[in-house]
Design an enzyme around this catalytic site. Sequence first.
Site, PDB file in Angstrom:
ATOM      1  N   HIS A  78     -38.014 -81.842 -41.547  1.00 17.63           N
ATOM      2  CA  HIS A  78     -38.229 -80.383 -43.441  1.00 17.63           C
ATOM      3  C   HIS A  78     -37.150 -80.212 -44.161  1.00 17.63           C
ATOM      4  O   HIS A  78     -36.308 -80.054 -42.980  1.00 17.63           O
ATOM      5  CB  HIS A  78     -38.773 -79.373 -42.010  1.00 17.63           C
ATOM      6  CG  HIS A  78     -40.191 -79.082 -41.599  1.00 17.63           C
ATOM      7  ND1 HIS A  78     -41.018 -78.777 -41.862  1.00 17.63           N
ATOM      8  CD2 HIS A  78     -39.948 -78.941 -40.497  1.00 17.63           C
ATOM      9  CE1 HIS A  78     -42.331 -78.647 -40.900  1.00 17.63           C
ATOM     10  NE2 HIS A  78     -41.305 -79.098 -40.059  1.00 17.63           N
ATOM     11  N   LEU A  79     -36.866 -80.837 -45.043  1.00 20.87           N
ATOM     12  CA  LEU A  79     -35.757 -80.987 -46.158  1.00 20.87           C
ATOM     13  C   LEU A  79     -36.162 -79.130 -47.147  1.00 20.87           C
ATOM     14  O   LEU A  79     -34.871 -79.967 -47.375  1.00 20.87           O
ATOM     15  CB  LEU A  79     -36.017 -82.332 -46.929  1.00 20.87           C
ATOM     16  CG  LEU A  79     -36.019 -83.504 -46.115  1.00 20.87           C
ATOM     17  CD1 LEU A  79     -35.994 -84.827 -46.845  1.00 20.87           C
ATOM     18  CD2 LEU A  79     -34.544 -83.167 -44.869  1.00 20.87           C
TER      19      LEU A  79
ATOM     20  N   ASN B  13     -45.360 -79.420 -46.487  1.00 24.49           N
ATOM     21  CA  ASN B  13     -45.510 -77.462 -46.529  1.00 24.49           C
ATOM     22  C   ASN B  13     -43.597 -77.413 -47.437  1.00 24.49           C
ATOM     23  O   ASN B  13     -42.988 -75.981 -47.195  1.00 24.49           O
ATOM     24  CB  ASN B  13     -45.116 -77.007 -45.436  1.00 24.49           C
ATOM     25  CG  ASN B  13     -43.759 -77.337 -44.618  1.00 24.49           C
ATOM     26  OD1 ASN B  13     -42.664 -78.220 -44.614  1.00 24.49           O
ATOM     27  ND2 ASN B  13     -43.626 -76.542 -42.776  1.00 24.49           N
TER      28      ASN B  13
ATOM     29  N   HIS C 174     -44.986 -83.564 -31.878  1.00 27.39           N
ATOM     30  CA  HIS C 174     -44.445 -82.454 -30.817  1.00 27.39           C
ATOM     31  C   HIS C 174     -45.267 -82.565 -29.967  1.00 27.39           C
ATOM     32  O   HIS C 174     -45.893 -81.170 -29.449  1.00 27.39           O
ATOM     33  CB  HIS C 174     -43.936 -81.570 -31.609  1.00 27.39           C
ATOM     34  CG  HIS C 174     -44.537 -80.733 -32.865  1.00 27.39           C
ATOM     35  ND1 HIS C 174     -45.814 -80.036 -32.483  1.00 27.39           N
ATOM     36  CD2 HIS C 174     -44.486 -80.386 -33.778  1.00 27.39           C
ATOM     37  CE1 HIS C 174     -46.225 -79.933 -33.729  1.00 27.39           C
ATOM     38  NE2 HIS C 174     -45.178 -79.488 -34.629  1.00 27.39           N
TER      39      HIS C 174
ATOM     40  N   ASP D 112     -48.475 -80.380 -40.944  1.00 26.51           N
ATOM     41  CA  ASP D 112     -47.808 -79.818 -39.698  1.00 26.51           C
ATOM     42  C   ASP D 112     -48.074 -77.843 -39.941  1.00 26.51           C
ATOM     43  O   ASP D 112     -47.752 -77.654 -40.819  1.00 26.51           O
ATOM     44  CB  ASP D 112     -46.883 -80.542 -40.349  1.00 26.51           C
ATOM     45  CG  ASP D 112     -45.434 -79.943 -38.879  1.00 26.51           C
ATOM     46  OD1 ASP D 112     -45.595 -80.225 -38.364  1.00 26.51           O
ATOM     47  OD2 ASP D 112     -44.348 -79.414 -39.378  1.00 26.51           O
TER      48      ASP D 112
ATOM     49  N   HIS E  39     -40.719 -86.510 -38.300  1.00 22.72           N
ATOM     50  CA  HIS E  39     -41.050 -85.600 -38.519  1.00 22.72           C
ATOM     51  C   HIS E  39     -40.180 -84.734 -39.011  1.00 22.72           C
ATOM     52  O   HIS E  39     -39.032 -83.635 -38.118  1.00 22.72           O
ATOM     53  CB  HIS E  39     -41.672 -84.551 -36.745  1.00 22.72           C
ATOM     54  CG  HIS E  39     -42.122 -83.942 -37.080  1.00 22.72           C
ATOM     55  ND1 HIS E  39     -43.634 -83.437 -36.622  1.00 22.72           N
ATOM     56  CD2 HIS E  39     -41.779 -82.372 -38.251  1.00 22.72           C
ATOM     57  CE1 HIS E  39     -43.215 -82.017 -36.838  1.00 22.72           C
ATOM     58  NE2 HIS E  39     -42.421 -81.090 -37.443  1.00 22.72           N
TER      59      HIS E  39
ATOM     60  N   ASP F 116     -38.432 -82.927 -35.103  1.00 26.96           N
ATOM     61  CA  ASP F 116     -38.766 -81.623 -35.848  1.00 26.96           C
ATOM     62  C   ASP F 116     -37.842 -80.580 -36.681  1.00 26.96           C
ATOM     63  O   ASP F 116     -37.788 -79.386 -36.522  1.00 26.96           O
ATOM     64  CB  ASP F 116     -39.504 -80.612 -35.048  1.00 26.96           C
ATOM     65  CG  ASP F 116     -40.844 -79.189 -35.743  1.00 26.96           C
ATOM     66  OD1 ASP F 116     -40.599 -79.276 -37.211  1.00 26.96           O
ATOM     67  OD2 ASP F 116     -41.724 -79.260 -35.332  1.00 26.96           O
TER      68      ASP F 116
ATOM     69  N   ASN G 216     -42.320 -74.115 -33.007  1.00 26.03           N
ATOM     70  CA  ASN G 216     -43.480 -73.638 -32.871  1.00 26.03           C
ATOM     71  C   ASN G 216     -45.001 -75.715 -32.901  1.00 26.03           C
ATOM     72  O   ASN G 216     -43.619 -76.179 -33.846  1.00 26.03           O
ATOM     73  CB  ASN G 216     -44.093 -73.788 -33.889  1.00 26.03           C
ATOM     74  CG  ASN G 216     -45.696 -72.569 -34.212  1.00 26.03           C
ATOM     75  OD1 ASN G 216     -46.732 -73.384 -33.224  1.00 26.03           O
ATOM     76  ND2 ASN G 216     -46.145 -72.524 -35.731  1.00 26.03           N
TER      77      ASN G 216
END
Lengths: 307, 432
Positions: B65-66, B97, B234, B155, B63, B307, B280
Amino acid sequence: MDWRRKDLLEIRELSREEILLVLDTAESFKEVSKRDIKKVPTLRGKTIITLFFEPSTRTRTSFEIAAKRLSADTINISATTSSVVKGETLKDTALNLESMQPDVIVIRHSLAGAPHILSKILNSSVINAGDGSHEHPTQALLDLFTIREKKGKIENLKVVIVGDIAHSRVARSNIFCLKKFGNEVVCCGPPSMIPPYLDTLGVRVEYKLESALKDADVIMALRIQKERGGVSFIPSLKEYATFYGLKKEHISLAKDDVIIMHPGPMNRGVEITDEVADGPYSVILDQVENGVAVRMAILYLLLGREQ
Amino acid sequence: MKILIKNGRVIDPATNTDSQIDVLIEGSRISRLAKKINIKSHDKPIIIDAKDLVVCPGLIDIHCHLREPGYEYKETIRTGTFSAVKGGFTSVVCMANTDPVNDNKSVTEFIVRKAKEEGFCRVLPCGSVTKGLKGEELSEIGEMVTAGIVAISDDGKPVKNAAIMRRALEYIKAFSIPLISHCEEPDLSTGCVNEGIFSLLAGLEGNPPIAEELMVMRDITIARYVNSKIHITHVSTEGSVRIIREEKEKFDKVTCDTCPHYFMLTDESILSFDANFKVNPPLRTKKDVEAIKEALKEGVIDIIATDHAPHEMTSKDVEFAIASSGISGFETAFSLSLSLFHDGILDLKDLIKKMTINPAKLINVPYGVLSEGKVADLIVFDPYKEWVVNKDEFVSKGKNTPFHGWKLKGKNLITIVGGKLVYKDPDFILEK
C-alpha cells in the site's frame, strides 16, 4: 506480602497471594462503612479520577464512596462516547488528566485493553473498572470476598456461571479468579454465547441449565450484554428466559446452602426471576456492599505500595 | 553509466544460476555476466565489491500500500518506494484502496506518472475489482490495464457477492491479468484478532480461521469453473494451505502468497493489546505458523509478499479494536524472510524465487531475471549481517512495526533499478 503493582488491570495476572491480600485488606475496611462517622484519613490529600466511557451506576458510585471513606478527593468524568468520537485519542485524554497530578485513574471503557494503554503511558495508578468483554477485576474480587464471607472458604466449591459468557468481562475475571483457587467452574448458556476454547480455561461447559446447577455452591447469573450485540446471539429474550432464566424451582437442584449472585444491573424476568433475586439465597446486595470494602482495599494497596 | 559488481555470488532462480560471477551493467541493462570482468578505468564505472555477498534479481512485491493518492500522511509514492528499495524491492504492486480508489484509468495514470517522476522503484498499480471497492459493479478494468495495472484486487474489502466475483474472474481473461483475492468472509470477520484461546483471554472479538478458508474455497472454485487466474494473497491459516494444496492438483491457475508476519508471529502477541500486532487477516496460532512454513517449503505457497501497510501512529496508538490494521513491512520483510533460510526451511535460491521470478510470472512482467540483456533490476545483500530493527530509522512514513528491537540476520545492502544505483546501505563501502 507487600503489594507491588502500580496498576490493577486484570485478574489473570494476579497471584493467589495478591488476591488474598486484597481480600484480607478489604476485611479490615468493611467495618469503616458501619461506623457512625464513615471516614478514615488514610488517603487524605490523594486525588482519584474515575474516567467512565460507559454508563455505570454501581461501579462508579462504589469507587467514589470507597475513595471518600478513605478521605481521598474524587473527580468523576463521564464520557458517554469514546474519546475518539470527540476527536481526542484516549492517550491524549489520559495525558491531559495526568497533568493535573491525580494519584489514581479508574477507567471503564467499552473496548478491551483501554486500561492497558493508560497503564503504559501514565505514572498514576490505573484501575480497570471494566474494559469491553475483557476483564472486570474488582467485580471478581468482590465476588470472591462475598463467597468467602458466605461460605467460609474459597476453594473446592462448585460455581455455576449462567448467561452470555462470550461477551462478559465479569465471567472472564471470575473464571480466572475462581480457577486460581481450585474451584469447579461450570459455564452454562446458549451455545452461541459460549466462546470457542472456553474449556481451555479449565471450566466445564453445560448447555442445559438443570444439569449445570446440580449440587452448585454458588450460582452467578449474568445479564445479556445488549450493548455488545448479545441479543443477536439468541432468538429472543423471552426464549432465553425460558431456557436460561434462573427460577425458583432451579434452586432445589443446587446445594441447600447455595448462594445466588448477580453483578448487576439485573434484567428481572430475563436471566433471573423476582423470586430468586429477592429470595433467601440471594446475596446480590451483599455483593454491592462488599464492593465498597474491596475497592477501598485496592485503592489503599495501590497508593500505599513501596514506591 | 556503467556498474560492475565483482566477486559476488550470483543467485538467479529463473536461470538456475548459483555461482561466483561478475555482473556488468551498462545503461539500463545487464550487458555481461562472466567469471571475471575487467573494465577500463576511463569508463569511470561504479565498482561494487560483492565478496561474501549475494547478488540476485531485485525483489518484486505483489502486495503493498503506497497510500497515494489520498492518504499522503501515511505514505507517499516517494517515501514508499524509497522504503521499498531500502528493503531490496525493485518492483512493487500497490493496492487500489487509495482515495480516490484506483478503479479507473485516471487514477492509474496518476499513480504511474507520479511513480515515474518521484519513485525510486517500479510501481505497478493494482486496480480495484469493483467501483469504490464496494463489491457492486465492476471497475473499468480494461481501461486500467491499458493505463498500466498488472492485476485487480479489492484487497481489504473482500468481494462478498459471488456473482460479481465470477464476472470479474471471467472478464479479466481478455486482459491476461490475475485477480488477487484477500479472502475473508465479511460477516464472519467483524472481529479484530484470530478467534482462539487468545481472543478468549483478551476479550477481543475474533475472526475464525474458517472466515478465510470459506473464501479461499469459494474463490478458487469460481476461478476453476471459469478457468481464470486467481491468486490468494496473505494466506494465514492451516486450513487455507490445505485447500490450496488440494486445489492446485486440480487446477493450474491458482497461486498464493503469504507475508513474513504470518510465519514470524502468533496471536499470543495480542495479549499486550499493542495494535502494532493488528493485521488483516489476523495473526494466527502456532499451528498455523507451522503450516505456513511447511507450505513455503513444499512450494504450495509460491510467493512472499510484504503487505506493506504504513499508518500514522495516531491510528495505531489507540484501543486495539479501533486501531488500523497493517504493518510497515518493506524494510523488514526480506530480513525476516531470510530467517526461513537460516532456519533451514528454504535454501537461498528457493527463497529468492518466491520474491523474484514467481511474482514476476504472476503479473507477467519481464523482471525478476538476472541475465545478459535483461533490465538491470538487482540487489546485493549480506545473508549473515546482523542488525537491530529500529522503527525510527525507517524511511517509510509508517513506523508501525511489531518488529521494533528485533535482532535480524541478513540485510539488503545495494539496490539497482534500471541500471541506477538507487540505494546503498550507509555502512557499505562500494570498493574495498
